[in-house]
Design a protein around this motif. Sequence first.
Motif, PDB file in Angstrom:
ATOM      1  N   LEU A 102       0.134  -1.680   1.770  1.00 43.26           N
ATOM      2  CA  LEU A 102      -0.852  -2.319   0.901  1.00 43.26           C
ATOM      3  C   LEU A 102      -1.908  -1.336   0.420  1.00 43.26           C
ATOM      4  CD1 LEU A 102      -1.333  -5.705   2.813  1.00 43.26           C
ATOM      5  CD2 LEU A 102      -0.177  -5.352   0.618  1.00 43.26           C
ATOM      6  N   THR A 103      -2.101  -0.263   1.158  1.00 42.61           N
ATOM      7  CA  THR A 103      -3.022   0.788   0.705  1.00 42.61           C
ATOM      8  C   THR A 103      -2.408   1.599  -0.431  1.00 42.61           C
ATOM      9  OG1 THR A 103      -3.990   0.948   2.922  1.00 42.61           O
ATOM     10  CG2 THR A 103      -4.346   2.817   1.433  1.00 42.61           C
ATOM     11  N   ARG A 104      -1.120   1.871  -0.332  1.00 38.68           N
ATOM     12  CA  ARG A 104      -0.469   2.763  -1.306  1.00 38.68           C
ATOM     13  C   ARG A 104       0.018   2.042  -2.564  1.00 38.68           C
ATOM     14  NH1 ARG A 104       3.638   6.798   1.891  1.00 38.68           N
ATOM     15  NH2 ARG A 104       2.631   6.758   3.936  1.00 38.68           N
ATOM     16  N   LEU A 105       0.417   0.778  -2.426  1.00 46.19           N
ATOM     17  CA  LEU A 105       1.082   0.099  -3.540  1.00 46.19           C
ATOM     18  C   LEU A 105       0.273   0.054  -4.842  1.00 46.19           C
ATOM     19  CD1 LEU A 105       3.092  -2.899  -2.027  1.00 46.19           C
ATOM     20  CD2 LEU A 105       3.977  -0.985  -3.368  1.00 46.19           C
ATOM     21  N   PRO A 106      -1.039  -0.163  -4.792  1.00 50.97           N
ATOM     22  CA  PRO A 106      -1.760  -0.269  -6.066  1.00 50.97           C
ATOM     23  C   PRO A 106      -1.642   0.961  -6.960  1.00 50.97           C
ATOM     24  CG  PRO A 106      -3.094  -1.151  -4.284  1.00 50.97           C
ATOM     25  CD  PRO A 106      -1.910  -0.494  -3.646  1.00 50.97           C
ATOM     26  N   THR A 107      -1.390   2.143  -6.389  1.00 52.58           N
ATOM     27  CA  THR A 107      -1.299   3.363  -7.209  1.00 52.58           C
ATOM     28  C   THR A 107       0.106   3.961  -7.217  1.00 52.58           C
ATOM     29  OG1 THR A 107      -1.976   4.716  -5.306  1.00 52.58           O
ATOM     30  CG2 THR A 107      -3.712   3.926  -6.778  1.00 52.58           C
TER      31      THR A 107
END
Length: 511
Positions: free
Chosen positions: A488-493
């Motif tokens: 969830l930390t990585r998915l937005p970018t």
Amino acid sequence: MICLPDPLPDPYDELRDVAEFLLAANRRQAVELKAKTVEIEALKFELARLRRWRFGASAERFDPNQPGLFEEDLEADLGATETRQALAEVALPGKAPRRRPRRQLLPAHLPRIEHRHELENCTCGACGQALTVIGETISEQLDVIPAQFFVHRHIRPQYACRHCDTVTAVPPPPQVIDQGLPAPGLLAHILVSKYADHLPLYRQAVMYARQGVFIPRSTQAGWVGACAVLLEPLVERLRVHVLAESYLQADETRLPVLAPGTGKTHTGYLWVYRTGPWSTLQAVVFDYAEGRGQTWPKAFLDGFQGTLQIDGYAGYNAVLAQDGIVEAGCWAHVRREFFDVFKATRSPVAAEALRRIRTLYEIEADVKELTPEARASQRQARAESHLTEFKTWLDDTLLKLPPGSSLAKAIGYALGRWAALRVYLQDGRINIDSNPVERALRGVALGRRNYLFAGSDGGGRRAALSYSLIETCKLNGVEPYAYLKDVLTRLPTLKARDLDTLLPWRWRPGP
């Protein structure tokens, strides 16, 4: 010997008619009695099975991971008694301390907090000389800090250019929910608590409130929905990889769903597809459907080619009718049919069937560590002849049983699926049963007891997404919370082409 004239006179004709009528009536009664006997036996079997399902153990053997409440109390009583005994022994002068069993070592990955206990006076009490350190005695205790909330403060200095009247600052870090309150760690905690630990959102809200943090259930639900949208492309990639396999196991389970506006529930279903236990890829994917018809697995498995192992449910018939699909049967379900009969009636015929099936599993225990090729070779050498004898015995036994009896149905189930039950002999990748995919459904069964029902069809689809990732994490030895927090930390970018790097079997923790 008296010889009667032939033909007999009229009075004898009347007697003959009466005798034939009585014989015919007797034969009808015998047939009806036999049918009633079979019906009574079947009803007794169903009653015994329903009683076992309702009041007996929920599995064919006791699961030590789910002891009953009374057994937990007995363990607590035992611990209290041992503590009282230890305190009494300490109070007795000259009593040697009781030797305790060696405890299991605590996991090495846990952080250690050291407490050093030094003598205040390092001189000998007998002669007054300085003491010398000759070693250390180390003991360990396990402790825990309950879940703690904390706040991330993102401070972004604002820089102004007095010459051109512009303001510059570092852009805010990407978030799962734009300008939202929850950090990835909190979102991962909510998802894991709901779908791995089976805690409904309202229970989580009560737990958080005890720490002075008030997160209403409706707010948590909105966050769960936002996470599902973000995770959906990742689960789609998981589905693509699973369907690329040439051997899958499939099963399904009901999921009651609330019908909006009615206050009642309708039955939805979670279909689950798992790679084989010896496959290089260990993955499982769930699919929510509003029914249990053939259209759902056919649509999901579109493009799949290979062996599909199922329990015999007719909902897969449309899939099995396609070219390139081979059906493999499940010996655990065959065993279950005979086990139910034996449990209800103590039938020696059912006991003999169970003994023969046990032989197949003993062979599997011997070959489970072999390569697929060697496993198939050993199965053909050891199990094939046993299966041939078993089928002959089933055929002969079925002829001696009244049609419609519970035992005849169990044998009919086995014989009706015999070709599919033999498929595992030829391919060492195929498991003897579909128990691995059933184990993937255990979490759903536990959650269903806590939730009672899903709030909507959308809730069923969100459950399928979360179960897919969490159960695949378990298969690959990945801790679900750490995984979801990082994802969830990585998915937005993350770029779409890099999604595969976040699949559980490829995932590596971020810095």
